[in-house]
Design a protein around this motif. Structure first.
Motif, PDB file in Angstrom:
ATOM      1  N   ARG A   1       0.841  -1.196   0.000  1.00 47.61           N
ATOM      2  CA  ARG A   1       0.000   0.000   0.000  1.00 47.61           C
ATOM      3  C   ARG A   1       0.874   1.244   0.000  1.00 47.61           C
ATOM      4  NH1 ARG A   1      -5.513  -0.111   2.308  1.00 47.61           N
ATOM      5  NH2 ARG A   1      -4.972   2.049   2.114  1.00 47.61           N
ATOM      6  N   VAL A   2       0.483   2.210  -0.802  1.00 49.34           N
ATOM      7  CA  VAL A   2       1.213   3.476  -0.892  1.00 49.34           C
ATOM      8  C   VAL A   2       0.243   4.603  -0.570  1.00 49.34           C
ATOM      9  CG1 VAL A   2       2.498   5.025  -2.416  1.00 49.34           C
ATOM     10  CG2 VAL A   2       2.757   2.544  -2.658  1.00 49.34           C
ATOM     11  N   ARG A   3       0.696   5.506   0.293  1.00 52.34           N
ATOM     12  CA  ARG A   3      -0.118   6.677   0.654  1.00 52.34           C
ATOM     13  C   ARG A   3       0.756   7.917   0.497  1.00 52.34           C
ATOM     14  NH1 ARG A   3      -4.681   8.013   3.776  1.00 52.34           N
ATOM     15  NH2 ARG A   3      -4.448   9.936   4.970  1.00 52.34           N
ATOM     16  N   VAL A   4       0.196   8.949  -0.081  1.00 53.07           N
ATOM     17  CA  VAL A   4       0.910  10.216  -0.234  1.00 53.07           C
ATOM     18  C   VAL A   4       0.072  11.314   0.410  1.00 53.07           C
ATOM     19  CG1 VAL A   4      -0.040  10.650  -2.544  1.00 53.07           C
ATOM     20  CG2 VAL A   4       2.085  11.757  -1.878  1.00 53.07           C
ATOM     21  N   GLU A   5       0.753  12.238   1.100  1.00 55.39           N
ATOM     22  CA  GLU A   5       0.064  13.333   1.778  1.00 55.39           C
ATOM     23  C   GLU A   5       0.870  14.614   1.654  1.00 55.39           C
ATOM     24  OE1 GLU A   5      -1.715  12.569   5.761  1.00 55.39           O
ATOM     25  OE2 GLU A   5      -0.546  10.717   5.603  1.00 55.39           O
ATOM     26  N   ALA A   6       0.159  15.715   1.503  1.00 53.15           N
ATOM     27  CA  ALA A   6       0.794  17.030   1.515  1.00 53.15           C
ATOM     28  C   ALA A   6      -0.209  18.044   2.046  1.00 53.15           C
ATOM     29  CB  ALA A   6       1.251  17.431   0.118  1.00 53.15           C
ATOM     30  N   ILE A   7       0.169  18.747   3.087  1.00 51.80           N
ATOM     31  CA  ILE A   7      -0.679  19.793   3.649  1.00 51.80           C
ATOM     32  C   ILE A   7      -0.713  20.959   2.659  1.00 51.80           C
ATOM     33  CG2 ILE A   7      -0.828  21.527   5.485  1.00 51.80           C
ATOM     34  CD1 ILE A   7       0.384  19.418   7.356  1.00 51.80           C
ATOM     35  N   ILE A   8      -1.892  21.541   2.497  1.00 48.16           N
ATOM     36  CA  ILE A   8      -2.031  22.759   1.696  1.00 48.16           C
ATOM     37  C   ILE A   8      -2.116  23.918   2.684  1.00 48.16           C
ATOM     38  CG2 ILE A   8      -3.394  24.009  -0.004  1.00 48.16           C
ATOM     39  CD1 ILE A   8      -4.580  21.252  -0.832  1.00 48.16           C
TER      40      ILE A   8
ATOM     41  N   GLY B   1      -3.555  10.757  -1.219  1.00 46.43           N
ATOM     42  CA  GLY B   1      -3.741   9.771  -2.278  1.00 46.43           C
ATOM     43  C   GLY B   1      -3.312   8.408  -1.797  1.00 46.43           C
ATOM     44  N   GLU B   2      -3.978   7.382  -2.314  1.00 45.81           N
ATOM     45  CA  GLU B   2      -3.633   6.016  -1.953  1.00 45.81           C
ATOM     46  C   GLU B   2      -3.625   5.153  -3.194  1.00 45.81           C
ATOM     47  OE1 GLU B   2      -6.433   4.878   1.048  1.00 45.81           O
ATOM     48  OE2 GLU B   2      -5.490   6.143   2.553  1.00 45.81           O
ATOM     49  N   GLY B   3      -2.745   4.165  -3.168  1.00 47.27           N
ATOM     50  CA  GLY B   3      -2.661   3.242  -4.282  1.00 47.27           C
ATOM     51  C   GLY B   3      -2.043   1.933  -3.850  1.00 47.27           C
ATOM     52  N   GLU B   4      -1.975   1.019  -4.788  1.00 43.41           N
ATOM     53  CA  GLU B   4      -1.430  -0.318  -4.532  1.00 43.41           C
ATOM     54  C   GLU B   4      -0.322  -0.615  -5.536  1.00 43.41           C
ATOM     55  OE1 GLU B   4      -2.547  -2.702  -2.262  1.00 43.41           O
ATOM     56  OE2 GLU B   4      -4.026  -1.332  -1.408  1.00 43.41           O
TER      57      GLU B   4
ATOM     58  N   SER C   1      10.587   1.623   9.506  1.00 45.97           N
ATOM     59  CA  SER C   1      10.190   1.224  10.856  1.00 45.97           C
ATOM     60  C   SER C   1       9.219   0.052  10.707  1.00 45.97           C
ATOM     61  CB  SER C   1       9.524   2.391  11.582  1.00 45.97           C
ATOM     62  OG  SER C   1       9.083   1.970  12.857  1.00 45.97           O
ATOM     63  N   GLY C   2       9.694  -1.133  11.068  1.00 45.29           N
ATOM     64  CA  GLY C   2       8.857  -2.320  10.908  1.00 45.29           C
ATOM     65  C   GLY C   2       8.550  -2.563   9.440  1.00 45.29           C
ATOM     66  N   ASN C   3       7.268  -2.595   9.094  1.00 45.60           N
ATOM     67  CA  ASN C   3       6.839  -2.827   7.707  1.00 45.60           C
ATOM     68  C   ASN C   3       6.492  -1.527   6.993  1.00 45.60           C
ATOM     69  OD1 ASN C   3       7.149  -5.560   8.019  1.00 45.60           O
ATOM     70  ND2 ASN C   3       4.996  -5.952   8.432  1.00 45.60           N
ATOM     71  N   THR C   4       7.011  -0.415   7.497  1.00 48.56           N
ATOM     72  CA  THR C   4       6.661   0.885   6.929  1.00 48.56           C
ATOM     73  C   THR C   4       7.904   1.671   6.520  1.00 48.56           C
ATOM     74  OG1 THR C   4       4.694   0.969   8.337  1.00 48.56           O
ATOM     75  CG2 THR C   4       5.397   3.035   7.357  1.00 48.56           C
ATOM     76  N   LEU C   5       7.863   2.169   5.301  1.00 49.39           N
ATOM     77  CA  LEU C   5       8.880   3.070   4.766  1.00 49.39           C
ATOM     78  C   LEU C   5       8.222   4.436   4.643  1.00 49.39           C
ATOM     79  CD1 LEU C   5      11.457   3.934   3.156  1.00 49.39           C
ATOM     80  CD2 LEU C   5      10.322   2.977   1.130  1.00 49.39           C
ATOM     81  N   THR C   6       8.823   5.461   5.227  1.00 48.59           N
ATOM     82  CA  THR C   6       8.284   6.818   5.147  1.00 48.59           C
ATOM     83  C   THR C   6       9.313   7.702   4.455  1.00 48.59           C
ATOM     84  OG1 THR C   6       7.084   6.463   7.208  1.00 48.59           O
ATOM     85  CG2 THR C   6       7.304   8.735   6.454  1.00 48.59           C
TER      86      THR C   6
ATOM     87  N   THR D   1       4.204   7.180   2.215  1.00 47.61           N
ATOM     88  CA  THR D   1       4.305   6.078   3.164  1.00 47.61           C
ATOM     89  C   THR D   1       4.012   4.780   2.428  1.00 47.61           C
ATOM     90  OG1 THR D   1       3.500   7.547   4.905  1.00 47.61           O
ATOM     91  CG2 THR D   1       3.487   5.196   5.385  1.00 47.61           C
ATOM     92  N   VAL D   2       4.918   3.822   2.555  1.00 47.23           N
ATOM     93  CA  VAL D   2       4.764   2.523   1.903  1.00 47.23           C
ATOM     94  C   VAL D   2       4.665   1.465   2.995  1.00 47.23           C
ATOM     95  CG1 VAL D   2       5.798   0.858   0.316  1.00 47.23           C
ATOM     96  CG2 VAL D   2       6.168   3.316  -0.043  1.00 47.23           C
ATOM     97  N   GLU D   3       3.598   0.695   2.961  1.00 46.02           N
ATOM     98  CA  GLU D   3       3.430  -0.412   3.900  1.00 46.02           C
ATOM     99  C   GLU D   3       3.494  -1.713   3.107  1.00 46.02           C
ATOM    100  OE1 GLU D   3      -0.029  -0.097   6.361  1.00 46.02           O
ATOM    101  OE2 GLU D   3       0.324   2.032   6.719  1.00 46.02           O
ATOM    102  N   CYS D   4       4.439  -2.581   3.501  1.00 41.45           N
ATOM    103  CA  CYS D   4       4.610  -3.843   2.796  1.00 41.45           C
ATOM    104  C   CYS D   4       5.403  -4.804   3.680  1.00 41.45           C
ATOM    105  CB  CYS D   4       5.314  -3.628   1.463  1.00 41.45           C
ATOM    106  SG  CYS D   4       6.975  -2.957   1.624  1.00 41.45           S
ATOM    107  N   GLU D   5       5.545  -6.040   3.203  1.00 39.54           N
ATOM    108  CA  GLU D   5       6.272  -7.040   3.983  1.00 39.54           C
ATOM    109  C   GLU D   5       7.766  -6.754   4.058  1.00 39.54           C
ATOM    110  OE1 GLU D   5       5.458 -11.138   3.171  1.00 39.54           O
ATOM    111  OE2 GLU D   5       3.332 -10.729   2.866  1.00 39.54           O
ATOM    112  N   SER D   6       8.325  -6.178   2.985  1.00 39.35           N
ATOM    113  CA  SER D   6       9.759  -5.939   2.956  1.00 39.35           C
ATOM    114  C   SER D   6      10.086  -4.549   2.409  1.00 39.35           C
ATOM    115  CB  SER D   6      10.454  -7.011   2.118  1.00 39.35           C
ATOM    116  OG  SER D   6      11.844  -6.784   2.102  1.00 39.35           O
TER     117      SER D   6
END
Length: 131
Positions: free
Chosen positions: A2-9, A45-48, A78-83, A113-118
């Protein structure tokens, strides 16, 4: 993956310019929306899958910063998360520049933010020499 992108306006920013900066990093692979909480607006935004990160991979290769990016991204696992925090001004100009969450970017970064096994494998893919 899972990929999530964020930016404050920020109130002083043009939302279209912030969206352009985000699009320059993730292309059309991530569906973006604007979320408002009180006075605060955020582009989210979110994607796979790796498709969401192809544009970023290309920008890292073009700028020839893969080694430095690899080192910085490995530290941000950190764990299964890449930021990944990216400079919004560079992104608006079509460039990838990693930053600290509120280091040299007073308006705040674009955060992926990327959440995955590796996450380490994702970093290796993003920064591989072959392409």
């Amino acid at each position: 993956m899972r990929v999530r992108v964020e930016a404050i306006i920020n109130p002083t920013e043009d939302p279209e310019k912030v969206e352009k900066a985000v699009r320059n990093l993730v292309g059309e692979a991530v569906e973006l929306r604007t979320v408002r909480v009180g006075e605060l607006q955020t582009i989210v935004g979110e994607g796979e899958g790796l498709e969401c990160l192809k544009r970023l991979k290309h920008l890292l290769r073009v700028r020839m910063i893969r080694d430095a990016a690899r080192e910085a991204m490995m530290r941000s696992i950190s764990g299964n998360t890449l930021t990944i925090h990216l400079n919004r001004h560079a992104a608006y100009a079509g460039k990838a520049s990693l930053t600290e969450p509120y280091g040299e970017c007073p308006l705040g970064p674009i955060t992926i933010t990327v959440e995955c096994e590796s996450p380490e494998e994702v970093v290796e893919w993003l920064t591989e020499k072959g392409g």
